[in-house]
Design a protein around this motif. Structure first.
Motif, short mmCIF file in Angstrom:
data_model
loop_
_atom_site.label_atom_id
_atom_site.label_comp_id
_atom_site.label_asym_id
_atom_site.label_seq_id
_atom_site.Cartn_x
_atom_site.Cartn_y
_atom_site.Cartn_z
N PHE A 40 0.36 -4.56 8.97
CA PHE A 40 -0.91 -4.26 7.62
C PHE A 40 -0.82 -3.37 6.91
CE2 PHE A 40 -4.83 -3.88 6.63
CZ PHE A 40 -5.53 -4.93 5.79
N THR A 41 -0.64 -1.84 7.97
CA THR A 41 -0.97 -1.24 7.29
C THR A 41 0.12 -0.20 6.02
OG1 THR A 41 -2.19 0.00 9.10
CG2 THR A 41 -1.78 1.45 7.65
N VAL A 42 1.13 -0.98 6.27
CA VAL A 42 3.11 -0.37 5.93
C VAL A 42 2.30 -1.52 4.45
CG1 VAL A 42 4.57 -0.93 5.04
CG2 VAL A 42 3.97 -0.71 7.44
N LEU A 43 1.50 -2.36 4.14
CA LEU A 43 1.22 -3.50 2.52
C LEU A 43 -0.38 -2.54 1.81
CD1 LEU A 43 1.59 -6.70 4.69
CD2 LEU A 43 2.71 -5.60 2.61
N THR A 44 -0.95 -2.18 3.31
CA THR A 44 -1.30 -0.83 1.97
C THR A 44 -1.77 -0.12 1.36
OG1 THR A 44 -2.60 -0.16 3.86
CG2 THR A 44 -3.35 -1.90 4.05
N GLN A 45 -0.63 0.62 1.72
CA GLN A 45 -0.25 1.59 0.94
C GLN A 45 0.01 1.03 -0.76
OE1 GLN A 45 4.20 2.18 2.68
NE2 GLN A 45 3.10 2.86 4.88
N ASN A 46 -1.16 2.56 -1.23
CA ASN A 46 -1.12 2.40 -2.53
C ASN A 46 -1.63 0.82 -3.04
OD1 ASN A 46 1.56 4.10 -2.45
ND2 ASN A 46 0.47 4.73 -3.94
N SER A 48 -5.10 -1.87 -2.70
CA SER A 48 -6.67 -2.21 -1.77
C SER A 48 -6.31 -3.22 0.32
CB SER A 48 -7.77 -3.16 -2.59
OG SER A 48 -7.45 -4.49 -2.93
N ASP A 49 -7.43 -3.19 0.90
CA ASP A 49 -7.11 -3.76 1.81
C ASP A 49 -6.89 -4.81 1.52
OD1 ASP A 49 -7.23 -1.93 3.37
OD2 ASP A 49 -9.42 -1.53 4.07
N LEU A 50 -8.48 -5.76 0.05
CA LEU A 50 -7.62 -7.45 -0.39
C LEU A 50 -6.65 -7.65 -0.71
CD1 LEU A 50 -9.78 -9.46 -0.60
CD2 LEU A 50 -10.02 -8.96 -3.15
N ASN A 51 -5.92 -6.58 -1.07
CA ASN A 51 -4.60 -7.10 -1.10
C ASN A 51 -3.60 -6.98 -0.76
OD1 ASN A 51 -4.80 -8.37 -5.18
ND2 ASN A 51 -4.70 -5.43 -5.14
N ALA A 52 -3.70 -6.01 0.28
CA ALA A 52 -3.05 -6.15 1.05
C ALA A 52 -2.91 -7.33 2.12
CB ALA A 52 -2.98 -4.84 2.05
N GLU A 53 -4.69 -7.48 2.53
CA GLU A 53 -4.87 -8.64 3.26
C GLU A 53 -3.82 -10.31 2.49
OE1 GLU A 53 -8.58 -11.06 5.17
OE2 GLU A 53 -9.11 -9.26 4.30
N LYS A 81 3.99 -10.25 -3.06
CA LYS A 81 3.87 -9.61 -4.49
C LYS A 81 2.41 -9.80 -4.77
CE LYS A 81 4.99 -10.72 -9.19
NZ LYS A 81 5.08 -11.86 -10.39
N SER A 82 1.13 -9.39 -3.98
CA SER A 82 0.15 -9.54 -4.42
C SER A 82 -0.35 -8.07 -3.91
CB SER A 82 -0.83 -10.63 -3.86
OG SER A 82 -0.81 -10.40 -2.43
N GLY A 83 0.36 -7.62 -2.74
CA GLY A 83 0.20 -6.27 -2.60
C GLY A 83 0.73 -4.86 -3.23
N GLY A 84 1.61 -5.38 -4.11
CA GLY A 84 2.18 -4.27 -5.13
C GLY A 84 2.78 -3.54 -4.37
N MET A 85 4.04 -3.14 -5.46
CA MET A 85 5.85 -2.67 -4.31
C MET A 85 5.79 -2.96 -4.09
SD MET A 85 3.12 1.95 -4.09
CE MET A 85 5.04 1.99 -3.80
#
Length: 222
Positions: A40-46, A48-53, A81-85
């Motif tokens: 999850f923390t990897v997904l938060t890189q660059n 928001s927490d909402l997009n990462a979630e 995809k919603s998490g960017g990059m």
């Protein structure tokens, strides 16, 4: 210990006391299981927490981490995809899972709880794709270790409060702040400064007049 460091330590205690009155005293509790927290923390890189979630929940539809490890990076990229990059993160996630599996013969990092903070962070950051911030988030939120993850909010607020210099990088700030904040206060410091950065001390147009610690902040004096 230098007189300057003593002053900063005293200031930090004042900041924690003051912000605790505003946002409430943070109480630690585990957020996610260790492997979940790591990815999850990897997904938060660059992002928001909402997009990462959102990305994390879609990723978990694949099943266990063992199942995810068998999935192609292209399929993972579509799901997150919603998490960017997503193309970069999908490869990064698979690389991390592969390395943990290679080292431990299973996707389980609960053994980190038995290591010292330095040893646990050294083990994590030796894996490509895991930097000091990601390692510190995992160790703090999953294992209640005295780590201080430095995100963009903490980095910005710490500079304005002159806890670190204007030239201090986010990576260096992890180690500098950990030496200045008492172990019992590290989690509170992390949570409170993030809250303050999100609610008052914005990157642009911070609400200095509404800030409860503006009397000890260099930024307001400029």
């Amino acid at each position: 210990m230098t007189e300057k460091n003593k002053e900063i330590i005293s200031k930090i205690k004042n900041i924690i006391t003051n912000l605790s009155k505003v946002y409430g005293p943070p109480i630690w509790k585990p957020r996610l299981k260790p492997m979940d927290e790591l990815i999850f923390t990897v997904l938060t890189q660059n992002t928001s927490d909402l997009n990462a979630e959102k990305a994390f929940l879609k990723l978990k539809t694949l099943g266990s981490w063992e199942e995810i490890l068998k999935t192609s990076d292209l399929k993972i990229a579509k799901l997150i995809k919603s998490g960017g990059m997503s193309n970069i993160k999908s490869k990064r996630i698979l690389g991390i899972l592969q390395e943990i599996k290679k080292r431990e013969n299973k996707l389980d990092i609960s053994f980190l709880s038995k290591l010292s903070l330095d040893d646990a962070r050294r083990w994590l950051t030796s894996i490509e794709g895991i930097g000091p911030k990601t390692a510190s988030v995992l160790l703090s939120f999953s294992f209640n270790m005295p780590a201080i993850p430095v995100d963009t909010h903490i980095h910005r607020v710490s500079k304005r409060l002159n806890l670190i210099t204007k030239k201090t990088s986010a990576e260096d700030a992890h180690y500098i702040l950990e030496k200045l904040v008492e172990d019992k206060n590290k989690y509170s410091f992390h949570v409170l400064l993030i809250n303050h950065g999100r609610k008052k001390c914005f990157a642009r147009n911070p609400k200095c007049d509404e800030c409860s610690i503006n009397k000890i902040c260099n930024y307001k004096k400029l």
